[in-house]
Scaffold this motif. Structure first.
Motif, mmCIF file in Angstrom:
data_model
loop_
_atom_site.group_PDB
_atom_site.id
_atom_site.type_symbol
_atom_site.label_atom_id
_atom_site.label_comp_id
_atom_site.label_asym_id
_atom_site.label_seq_id
_atom_site.Cartn_x
_atom_site.Cartn_y
_atom_site.Cartn_z
ATOM 1 N N VAL A 81 17.978 28.335 -6.986
ATOM 2 C CA VAL A 81 18.412 29.331 -7.965
ATOM 3 C C VAL A 81 19.934 29.361 -8.075
ATOM 4 O O VAL A 81 20.497 29.411 -9.179
ATOM 5 C CB VAL A 81 17.860 30.725 -7.596
ATOM 6 C CG1 VAL A 81 18.462 31.799 -8.493
ATOM 7 C CG2 VAL A 81 16.343 30.742 -7.706
ATOM 8 N N ASP A 82 20.624 29.334 -6.940
ATOM 9 C CA ASP A 82 22.090 29.349 -6.959
ATOM 10 C C ASP A 82 22.638 28.126 -7.694
ATOM 11 O O ASP A 82 23.619 28.243 -8.451
ATOM 12 C CB ASP A 82 22.631 29.382 -5.527
ATOM 13 C CG ASP A 82 22.425 30.726 -4.854
ATOM 14 O OD1 ASP A 82 22.177 31.715 -5.579
ATOM 15 O OD2 ASP A 82 22.503 30.791 -3.613
ATOM 16 N N GLU A 83 22.038 26.941 -7.474
ATOM 17 C CA GLU A 83 22.488 25.740 -8.179
ATOM 18 C C GLU A 83 22.307 25.891 -9.683
ATOM 19 O O GLU A 83 23.198 25.530 -10.468
ATOM 20 C CB GLU A 83 21.716 24.518 -7.685
ATOM 21 C CG GLU A 83 22.113 24.049 -6.296
ATOM 22 C CD GLU A 83 21.379 22.778 -5.892
ATOM 23 O OE1 GLU A 83 20.563 22.293 -6.706
ATOM 24 O OE2 GLU A 83 21.637 22.268 -4.787
ATOM 25 N N LEU A 84 21.174 26.438 -10.098
ATOM 26 C CA LEU A 84 20.919 26.607 -11.530
ATOM 27 C C LEU A 84 21.896 27.597 -12.145
ATOM 28 O O LEU A 84 22.385 27.395 -13.268
ATOM 29 C CB LEU A 84 19.473 27.073 -11.753
ATOM 30 C CG LEU A 84 18.374 26.087 -11.354
ATOM 31 C CD1 LEU A 84 17.003 26.704 -11.556
ATOM 32 C CD2 LEU A 84 18.491 24.801 -12.158
ATOM 33 N N ILE A 85 22.221 28.667 -11.419
ATOM 34 C CA ILE A 85 23.174 29.652 -11.931
ATOM 35 C C ILE A 85 24.556 29.023 -12.083
ATOM 36 O O ILE A 85 25.243 29.215 -13.101
ATOM 37 C CB ILE A 85 23.233 30.879 -11.001
ATOM 38 C CG1 ILE A 85 21.927 31.674 -11.081
ATOM 39 C CG2 ILE A 85 24.420 31.778 -11.362
ATOM 40 C CD1 ILE A 85 21.839 32.814 -10.090
ATOM 41 N N THR A 86 24.976 28.255 -11.082
ATOM 42 C CA THR A 86 26.288 27.604 -11.154
ATOM 43 C C THR A 86 26.342 26.616 -12.308
ATOM 44 O O THR A 86 27.330 26.557 -13.052
ATOM 45 C CB THR A 86 26.604 26.880 -9.835
ATOM 46 O OG1 THR A 86 26.570 27.828 -8.757
ATOM 47 C CG2 THR A 86 27.987 26.248 -9.882
ATOM 48 N N LEU A 87 25.283 25.809 -12.475
ATOM 49 C CA LEU A 87 25.238 24.876 -13.598
ATOM 50 C C LEU A 87 25.317 25.596 -14.931
ATOM 51 O O LEU A 87 26.006 25.153 -15.860
ATOM 52 C CB LEU A 87 23.960 24.040 -13.531
ATOM 53 C CG LEU A 87 23.928 22.909 -12.504
ATOM 54 C CD1 LEU A 87 22.534 22.304 -12.442
ATOM 55 C CD2 LEU A 87 24.947 21.836 -12.848
ATOM 56 N N SER A 88 24.638 26.732 -15.020
ATOM 57 C CA SER A 88 24.673 27.513 -16.256
ATOM 58 C C SER A 88 26.087 28.016 -16.537
ATOM 59 O O SER A 88 26.571 27.969 -17.672
ATOM 60 C CB SER A 88 23.699 28.691 -16.155
ATOM 61 O OG SER A 88 23.788 29.523 -17.290
ATOM 62 N N GLU A 89 26.778 28.481 -15.497
ATOM 63 C CA GLU A 89 28.157 28.956 -15.679
ATOM 64 C C GLU A 89 29.081 27.818 -16.088
ATOM 65 O O GLU A 89 29.974 27.999 -16.926
ATOM 66 C CB GLU A 89 28.651 29.598 -14.382
ATOM 67 C CG GLU A 89 27.955 30.910 -14.044
ATOM 68 C CD GLU A 89 28.387 31.454 -12.700
ATOM 69 O OE1 GLU A 89 29.016 30.703 -11.924
ATOM 70 O OE2 GLU A 89 28.102 32.639 -12.428
ATOM 71 N N LEU A 90 28.874 26.629 -15.515
ATOM 72 C CA LEU A 90 29.682 25.476 -15.893
ATOM 73 C C LEU A 90 29.446 25.098 -17.349
ATOM 74 O O LEU A 90 30.393 24.779 -18.085
ATOM 75 C CB LEU A 90 29.363 24.287 -14.977
ATOM 76 C CG LEU A 90 29.911 24.363 -13.551
ATOM 77 C CD1 LEU A 90 29.236 23.328 -12.662
ATOM 78 C CD2 LEU A 90 31.422 24.151 -13.542
ATOM 79 N N GLU A 91 28.199 25.130 -17.794
ATOM 80 C CA GLU A 91 27.880 24.781 -19.173
ATOM 81 C C GLU A 91 28.478 25.786 -20.151
ATOM 82 O O GLU A 91 28.950 25.413 -21.229
ATOM 83 C CB GLU A 91 26.355 24.714 -19.361
ATOM 84 C CG GLU A 91 25.688 23.540 -18.655
ATOM 85 C CD GLU A 91 26.073 22.217 -19.274
ATOM 86 O OE1 GLU A 91 26.297 22.177 -20.497
ATOM 87 O OE2 GLU A 91 26.177 21.217 -18.540
ATOM 88 N N ARG A 92 28.480 27.081 -19.787
ATOM 89 C CA ARG A 92 29.013 28.114 -20.674
ATOM 90 C C ARG A 92 30.527 28.229 -20.595
ATOM 91 O O ARG A 92 31.147 28.920 -21.399
ATOM 92 C CB ARG A 92 28.394 29.477 -20.322
ATOM 93 C CG ARG A 92 26.913 29.577 -20.593
ATOM 94 C CD ARG A 92 26.494 31.041 -20.667
ATOM 95 N NE ARG A 92 26.944 31.787 -19.504
ATOM 96 C CZ ARG A 92 26.214 32.001 -18.404
ATOM 97 N NH1 ARG A 92 24.994 31.496 -18.336
ATOM 98 N NH2 ARG A 92 26.682 32.693 -17.394
ATOM 99 N N GLY A 93 31.136 27.573 -19.599
ATOM 100 C CA GLY A 93 32.581 27.673 -19.438
ATOM 101 C C GLY A 93 33.029 28.948 -18.766
ATOM 102 O O GLY A 93 34.206 29.329 -18.859
#
Length: 283
Positions: A103-115
């Motif tokens: 879950v933490d990895e997915l959240i971080t990836l989402s934040e990276l994608e959104r900037g």
């Protein structure tokens, strides 16, 4: 239309201008066709990546969820001895930690994608974090010896916990793909270009194309989804590289002639510096 039927005779100057406009129109049409093909390919790749993601997530979540449900069912039995309860609770904690990690990895990836992702950059010593990652991975893979060379200190401006997770990811991958009993090597150095960490395994090796795809595309693994024996959800290498890039660093892999892969990253010493190639001393 009149010119094409011969009803009108064009001067050389007008004919030249007309041919130039036609040539530009044809060129633009071809460019648009190429762009359309690229968009179509991107959409197809996106659909394929989405399907792979859903399959990977389902595969990776099923095991810890099944374990957690089984343990919860067993713990309902009051006749279970306290020693066994302690062991079961440890397994339950491990399963929940794995779920939280995904879950933490997915959240971080989402934040990276959104900037919206931000690092907490401070001057830090990475050496203790590297040693801590070594201890964790050694406990996780007791059958894989790890030879480590870590200096007393590795000072740079970094989000130290994030880089600690990068080291753990590289070590975990190396141990996962190494034959039982074959040593994994970790070498950390303080080079003029920055702090460099290299992790080498002696497994079958990671093809450059597979590594490049894993770096560039989240949810990309080195194995087929239906034949996943060792690969995880596929976010690890991509996320690790993204974190290194956010630090201004660079990550790369080298297949070894005798078999195996060396995965490395380098982080610049000072805030604001950026690397665009591996350090000359290790390239």
């Amino acid at each position: 239309r009149a010119a094409s039927t011969g009803a009108v005779t064009l001067s050389g100057q007008v004919a030249g201008l007309l041919s130039s406009e036609v040539a530009r129109a044809v060129t633009r049409s071809r460019e648009l066709e190429a762009e359309l093909v690229t968009v179509r390919d991107d959409v197809a790749n996106g659909s394929s990546a989405k399907a792979d993601f859903l399959a990977n997530i389902s595969h990776e979540l099923r095991t810890p969820v099944t374990v957690a449900k089984g343990i919860a069912y067993v713990l309902k039995n009051p006749a279970v001895p306290d020693e066994e309860k302690t062991e079961f609770l440890g397994q339950l904690t491990g399963s929940l930690d794995k779920l939280m990690g995904i879950v933490d990895e997915l959240i971080t990836l989402s934040e990276l994608e959104r900037g919206t992702f931000e690092l907490s950059l401070v001057e830090a010593d990475l050496a203790p974090l590297v040693r801590h990652a070594l201890d964790e991975i050694r406990m996780r893979y007791p059958g894989i010896p790890i030879a480590a060379e870590v200096p007393d200190d590795l000072i740079c401006v970094a989000d130290a916990p994030r880089l600690g997770s990068v080291v753990r990811e590289l070590l975990d991958n190396a141990c996962r793909y190494s034959p039982f009993g074959r040593a994994v090597e970790l070498v950390a150095r303080d080079l003029p270009e920055g702090v460099t960490v290299m992790v080498t395994d002696r497994g079958e090796g990671l093809d450059r194309a597979v590594a490049a795809r894993a770096f560039e595309q989240p949810f990309s693994t080195g194995e087929g989804v239906l034949n996943k024996e060792k690969s995880g959800v596929g976010t690890g290498l991509h996320l690790a590289r993204q974190l290194v890039v956010e630090h201004g660093g660079i990550m790369w892999t080298d297949p070894l002639p005798g078999g195996g892969t060396r995965a490395s990253f380098c982080i610049p010493h000072r805030r604001g510096e950026r690397l665009d190639s591996p350090p000359a001393s290790v390239a």
